[in-house]
Design an enzyme around this catalytic site. Sequence first.
Site, PDB file in Angstrom:
ATOM      1  CE1 TYR A  53      -4.316  -1.308   0.008  1.00 35.19           C
ATOM      2  CE2 TYR A  53      -3.152  -3.094   1.105  1.00 35.19           C
ATOM      3  CZ  TYR A  53      -4.258  -2.621   0.428  1.00 35.19           C
ATOM      4  OH  TYR A  53      -5.299  -3.465   0.165  1.00 35.19           O
ATOM      5  N   GLY A  55       2.743   3.817  -1.665  1.00 32.90           N
ATOM      6  CA  GLY A  55       2.981   4.182  -3.055  1.00 32.90           C
ATOM      7  C   GLY A  55       1.649   4.242  -3.775  1.00 32.90           C
ATOM      8  N   GLY A  57      -1.645   3.219  -5.567  1.00 32.00           N
ATOM      9  CA  GLY A  57      -2.553   2.080  -5.533  1.00 32.00           C
ATOM     10  C   GLY A  57      -2.414   1.252  -4.273  1.00 32.00           C
ATOM     11  CG  HIS A  73      -2.117   8.234   4.274  1.00 27.64           C
ATOM     12  ND1 HIS A  73      -1.766   8.469   2.965  1.00 27.64           N
ATOM     13  CD2 HIS A  73      -2.198   9.456   4.876  1.00 27.64           C
ATOM     14  CE1 HIS A  73      -1.629   9.781   2.794  1.00 27.64           C
ATOM     15  NE2 HIS A  73      -1.883  10.399   3.929  1.00 27.64           N
ATOM     16  CG  ASP A 119      -1.290  14.109   4.765  1.00 25.40           C
ATOM     17  OD1 ASP A 119      -1.772  13.063   4.273  1.00 25.40           O
ATOM     18  OD2 ASP A 119      -1.152  15.158   4.113  1.00 25.40           O
TER      19      ASP A 119
END
EC number: 3.1.1.4
Length: 145
Positions: A53, A55, A57, A73, A119
């Site tokens: 996960y 990166g 996609g 995230h 974030d």
Amino acid sequence: MLIFLWCGAVCVSLLGAANIPPHPLNLINFMEMIRYTIPCEKTWGEYADYGCYCGAGGSGRPIDALDRCCYVHDNCYGDAEKKHKCNPKTQSYSYKLTKRTIICYGAAGTCGRIVCDCDRTAALCFGNSEYIEGHKNIDTARFCQ
């Protein structure tokens, strides 16, 4: 003559930079948060192709705690888009890095605050999760089903 050369170099430099597309502001903020929370020997870029996960996609089950940070995230951004009609990748927000933590500003429920909280949570999660070298650049077709 020297001043003319310096001015020419600055103008050429600025013209060249004008063709570089800017990063979405939020991604720059997120990178800064990550740099603040991760071990000094790592760079934020090392997290860009990690697990299933981290990166672009994502699929399958997260392979470890760090990959789970990225999974959460991704889902947080998805909720911000669907439930609140926010655009997480371009949403600007205000925050402060202080005393090994991150403080998000803005009214609760606003897009800026929602995205900042996504974030912030991910960056702090990265800082508290082990980075396993063998989980970088994995064969996602094989391990992320």
